[in-house]
Design a protein around this motif. Structure first.
Motif, PDB file in Angstrom:
ATOM      1  N   PHE A  25       0.868  -1.179   0.000  1.00  0.00           N
ATOM      2  CA  PHE A  25       0.000   0.000   0.000  1.00  0.00           C
ATOM      3  C   PHE A  25       0.905   1.229   0.000  1.00  0.00           C
ATOM      4  O   PHE A  25       1.596   1.496   0.987  1.00  0.00           O
ATOM      5  N   ARG A  26       0.883   1.978  -1.086  1.00  0.00           N
ATOM      6  CA  ARG A  26       1.767   3.128  -1.224  1.00  0.00           C
ATOM      7  C   ARG A  26       1.274   4.301  -0.395  1.00  0.00           C
ATOM      8  O   ARG A  26       0.074   4.545  -0.295  1.00  0.00           O
ATOM      9  N   GLN A  27       2.222   5.016   0.212  1.00  0.00           N
ATOM     10  CA  GLN A  27       1.929   6.205   1.015  1.00  0.00           C
ATOM     11  C   GLN A  27       0.807   5.952   2.022  1.00  0.00           C
ATOM     12  O   GLN A  27      -0.128   6.736   2.175  1.00  0.00           O
ATOM     13  N   ALA A  28       0.939   4.855   2.735  1.00  0.00           N
ATOM     14  CA  ALA A  28      -0.121   4.439   3.651  1.00  0.00           C
ATOM     15  C   ALA A  28      -0.044   5.118   5.012  1.00  0.00           C
ATOM     16  O   ALA A  28      -1.068   5.298   5.676  1.00  0.00           O
ATOM     17  N   VAL A  29       1.175   5.484   5.436  1.00  0.00           N
ATOM     18  CA  VAL A  29       1.375   5.985   6.797  1.00  0.00           C
ATOM     19  C   VAL A  29       2.443   7.082   6.772  1.00  0.00           C
ATOM     20  O   VAL A  29       3.375   7.028   5.967  1.00  0.00           O
ATOM     21  N   VAL A  30       2.283   8.053   7.679  1.00  0.00           N
ATOM     22  CA  VAL A  30       3.354   9.004   7.965  1.00  0.00           C
ATOM     23  C   VAL A  30       3.775   8.763   9.407  1.00  0.00           C
ATOM     24  O   VAL A  30       2.948   8.839  10.326  1.00  0.00           O
ATOM     25  N   TYR A  31       5.034   8.451   9.622  1.00  0.00           N
ATOM     26  CA  TYR A  31       5.525   8.260  10.985  1.00  0.00           C
ATOM     27  C   TYR A  31       6.961   8.744  11.081  1.00  0.00           C
ATOM     28  O   TYR A  31       7.723   8.664  10.129  1.00  0.00           O
ATOM     29  N   LYS A  32       7.267   9.288  12.247  1.00  0.00           N
ATOM     30  CA  LYS A  32       8.588   9.867  12.502  1.00  0.00           C
ATOM     31  C   LYS A  32       8.994  10.844  11.402  1.00  0.00           C
ATOM     32  O   LYS A  32      10.168  10.922  11.010  1.00  0.00           O
ATOM     33  N   GLY A  33       7.994  11.550  10.862  1.00  0.00           N
ATOM     34  CA  GLY A  33       8.254  12.568   9.876  1.00  0.00           C
ATOM     35  C   GLY A  33       8.593  12.070   8.487  1.00  0.00           C
ATOM     36  O   GLY A  33       9.084  12.836   7.650  1.00  0.00           O
ATOM     37  N   ARG A  34       8.297  10.808   8.198  1.00  0.00           N
ATOM     38  CA  ARG A  34       8.614  10.276   6.878  1.00  0.00           C
ATOM     39  C   ARG A  34       7.497   9.356   6.388  1.00  0.00           C
ATOM     40  O   ARG A  34       6.664   8.885   7.160  1.00  0.00           O
ATOM     41  N   ASN A  35       7.501   9.120   5.097  1.00  0.00           N
ATOM     42  CA  ASN A  35       6.499   8.264   4.464  1.00  0.00           C
ATOM     43  C   ASN A  35       6.759   6.788   4.762  1.00  0.00           C
ATOM     44  O   ASN A  35       7.919   6.360   4.898  1.00  0.00           O
ATOM     45  N   ARG A  36       5.671   6.029   4.819  1.00  0.00           N
ATOM     46  CA  ARG A  36       5.778   4.573   4.866  1.00  0.00           C
ATOM     47  C   ARG A  36       4.880   3.973   3.814  1.00  0.00           C
ATOM     48  O   ARG A  36       3.663   4.170   3.833  1.00  0.00           O
ATOM     49  N   ASP A  37       5.478   3.221   2.894  1.00  0.00           N
ATOM     50  CA  ASP A  37       4.735   2.306   2.047  1.00  0.00           C
ATOM     51  C   ASP A  37       4.632   1.003   2.835  1.00  0.00           C
ATOM     52  O   ASP A  37       5.648   0.483   3.313  1.00  0.00           O
ATOM     53  N   THR A  38       3.441   0.484   2.993  1.00  0.00           N
ATOM     54  CA  THR A  38       3.224  -0.656   3.881  1.00  0.00           C
ATOM     55  C   THR A  38       3.104  -1.963   3.105  1.00  0.00           C
ATOM     56  O   THR A  38       2.239  -2.107   2.238  1.00  0.00           O
ATOM     57  N   ALA A  39       3.984  -2.909   3.427  1.00  0.00           N
ATOM     58  CA  ALA A  39       3.918  -4.256   2.852  1.00  0.00           C
ATOM     59  C   ALA A  39       2.954  -5.102   3.680  1.00  0.00           C
ATOM     60  O   ALA A  39       3.039  -5.119   4.908  1.00  0.00           O
ATOM     61  N   TRP A  40       2.043  -5.786   2.991  1.00  0.00           N
ATOM     62  CA  TRP A  40       1.019  -6.612   3.638  1.00  0.00           C
ATOM     63  C   TRP A  40       1.341  -8.094   3.451  1.00  0.00           C
ATOM     64  O   TRP A  40       1.670  -8.538   2.340  1.00  0.00           O
ATOM     65  N   PHE A  41       1.194  -8.830   4.557  1.00  0.00           N
ATOM     66  CA  PHE A  41       1.349 -10.290   4.535  1.00  0.00           C
ATOM     67  C   PHE A  41       0.162 -10.887   5.297  1.00  0.00           C
ATOM     68  O   PHE A  41      -0.423 -10.238   6.167  1.00  0.00           O
ATOM     69  N   SER A  42      -0.176 -12.114   4.978  1.00  0.00           N
ATOM     70  CA  SER A  42      -1.276 -12.756   5.700  1.00  0.00           C
ATOM     71  C   SER A  42      -1.065 -14.257   5.785  1.00  0.00           C
ATOM     72  O   SER A  42      -0.316 -14.866   5.008  1.00  0.00           O
ATOM     73  N   LEU A  43      -1.764 -14.841   6.757  1.00  0.00           N
ATOM     74  CA  LEU A  43      -1.852 -16.285   6.939  1.00  0.00           C
ATOM     75  C   LEU A  43      -3.317 -16.592   7.208  1.00  0.00           C
ATOM     76  O   LEU A  43      -3.952 -15.911   8.021  1.00  0.00           O
ATOM     77  N   THR A  44      -3.882 -17.593   6.526  1.00  0.00           N
ATOM     78  CA  THR A  44      -5.295 -17.918   6.713  1.00  0.00           C
ATOM     79  C   THR A  44      -5.470 -19.200   7.502  1.00  0.00           C
ATOM     80  O   THR A  44      -4.524 -19.996   7.662  1.00  0.00           O
ATOM     81  N   ASP A  45      -6.684 -19.410   7.970  1.00  0.00           N
ATOM     82  CA  ASP A  45      -6.952 -20.608   8.755  1.00  0.00           C
ATOM     83  C   ASP A  45      -6.789 -21.879   7.937  1.00  0.00           C
ATOM     84  O   ASP A  45      -6.497 -22.941   8.485  1.00  0.00           O
ATOM     85  N   ARG A  46      -6.942 -21.801   6.634  1.00  0.00           N
ATOM     86  CA  ARG A  46      -6.728 -22.987   5.792  1.00  0.00           C
ATOM     87  C   ARG A  46      -5.254 -23.344   5.703  1.00  0.00           C
ATOM     88  O   ARG A  46      -4.899 -24.515   5.556  1.00  0.00           O
ATOM     89  N   GLU A  47      -4.391 -22.343   5.792  1.00  0.00           N
ATOM     90  CA  GLU A  47      -2.945 -22.578   5.730  1.00  0.00           C
ATOM     91  C   GLU A  47      -2.348 -22.904   7.096  1.00  0.00           C
ATOM     92  O   GLU A  47      -1.288 -23.528   7.184  1.00  0.00           O
ATOM     93  N   TRP A  48      -3.027 -22.485   8.143  1.00  0.00           N
ATOM     94  CA  TRP A  48      -2.489 -22.587   9.477  1.00  0.00           C
ATOM     95  C   TRP A  48      -2.111 -24.004   9.906  1.00  0.00           C
ATOM     96  O   TRP A  48      -1.033 -24.196  10.505  1.00  0.00           O
ATOM     97  N   PRO A  49      -2.915 -25.045   9.686  1.00  0.00           N
ATOM     98  CA  PRO A  49      -2.513 -26.369  10.176  1.00  0.00           C
ATOM     99  C   PRO A  49      -1.132 -26.807   9.700  1.00  0.00           C
ATOM    100  O   PRO A  49      -0.344 -27.348  10.495  1.00  0.00           O
ATOM    101  N   GLN A  50      -0.811 -26.578   8.448  1.00  0.00           N
ATOM    102  CA  GLN A  50       0.503 -26.973   7.947  1.00  0.00           C
ATOM    103  C   GLN A  50       1.599 -26.100   8.554  1.00  0.00           C
ATOM    104  O   GLN A  50       2.663 -26.601   8.946  1.00  0.00           O
ATOM    105  N   VAL A  51       1.347 -24.812   8.649  1.00  0.00           N
ATOM    106  CA  VAL A  51       2.326 -23.903   9.248  1.00  0.00           C
ATOM    107  C   VAL A  51       2.539 -24.250  10.716  1.00  0.00           C
ATOM    108  O   VAL A  51       3.673 -24.267  11.218  1.00  0.00           O
ATOM    109  N   ARG A  52       1.460 -24.561  11.414  1.00  0.00           N
ATOM    110  CA  ARG A  52       1.552 -24.922  12.837  1.00  0.00           C
ATOM    111  C   ARG A  52       2.469 -26.122  13.046  1.00  0.00           C
ATOM    112  O   ARG A  52       3.346 -26.113  13.912  1.00  0.00           O
ATOM    113  N   GLU A  53       2.299 -27.148  12.230  1.00  0.00           N
ATOM    114  CA  GLU A  53       3.123 -28.346  12.390  1.00  0.00           C
ATOM    115  C   GLU A  53       4.579 -28.065  12.049  1.00  0.00           C
ATOM    116  O   GLU A  53       5.490 -28.600  12.688  1.00  0.00           O
TER     117      GLU A  53
END
Length: 244
Positions: free
Chosen positions: A180-208
């Motif tokens: 997400f480009r230009q999503a946040v301003v913090y400490k006086g500078r721009n932040r483009d925010t990288a998004w990651f996710s994990l879903t409940d369908r993927e979780w069992p394999q990741v958990r093990e």
């Protein structure tokens, strides 16, 4: 082919019998190498500040909206406010060997109605970084969110320039979804925010896979991992490990 409704329009997968997830609570989450406790400034703030202050510089705070803290008083001021919050809900990471708090992290942007929650505000001291407990702390929150609270989607967001955070997300099994480009301003500078996710369908394999990585058999005499968490299929699971 995607599912279609009576009008021939593509629609999403049904979610039968869906019930909203639960908001995170104030319970202690125990693991093999340590535990997560609700942040309590009276019990945790002094030792947390000492752990952070042991670093030779402030680079661990570059991508955080707060810090570095000039003294214990300023850190306690932040901790006092953070401990009052329910969203984010902050937890201290407790070293099982010493009982000392070595970092914090939080469950935030809680959306129980849609089953979405985010892990964030991850502040690990140098003593916690690159240890089994650092990974276990993340695992304990993931397991809590999916297995106990009933969330469908678990998010990780960071400054797109924060390469260590991006690598950590992918190592833990999150999928990159975009920036997400230009999503946040913090400490006086721009932040483009990288998004990651994990879903409940993927979780069992990741958990093990994470459970197997955390098994004592995965670590040599000097504490070095024998198998990378990011590489290859899941290892055989030690049923006595934390996370059962």
């Amino acid at each position: 082919m995607p599912r279609q409704n009576a009008f021939g329009q593509p629609v999403g997968i049904p979610v039968p019998d869906w019930e909203p997830a639960k908001p995170p609570g104030a319970q202690r989450l125990a693991g093999r190498y340590g535990a997560l406790e609700p942040l309590d400034p009276a019990r945790h703030a002094a030792e947390l500040y000492a752990a952070y202050a042991a670093a030779p510089d402030g680079r661990d705070w570059t991508y955080m909206p707060v810090g570095p803290f000039a003294d214990e008083e300023s850190y306690r001021g932040w901790a006092d406010e953070a401990a009052k919050s329910r969203d984010p809900r902050h937890y201290a990471v407790i070293d099982g060997a010493t009982g000392r708090p070595l970092g914090t992290l939080a469950l935030m942007r809680q959306d129980p109605a849609n089953g979405v929650i985010e892990v964030g505000s991850v502040a690990y001291s140098r003593a916690l970084q690159r240890t089994p407990l650092a990974t276990e702390a993340q695992f304990l929150l993931m397991r809590y969110a999916f297995d106990e609270l009933g969330y469908r989607r678990y998010e990780w967001k960071c400054d797109s320039l924060n390469q260590p955070s991006r690598r950590a997300a992918q190592r833990l099994g999150f999928s990159y979804e975009g920036t997400f480009r230009q999503a946040v301003v913090y400490k006086g500078r721009n932040r483009d925010t990288a998004w990651f996710s994990l879903t409940d369908r993927e979780w069992p394999q990741v958990r093990e896979r994470i459970r197997a990585w955390l098994a004592p058999s995965n670590f040599g005499a000097e504490g070095r991992q024998r198998h990378s968490l990011r590489a290859g299929p899941a290892l055989p699971v030690d049923e006595t490990a934390a996370g059962r």
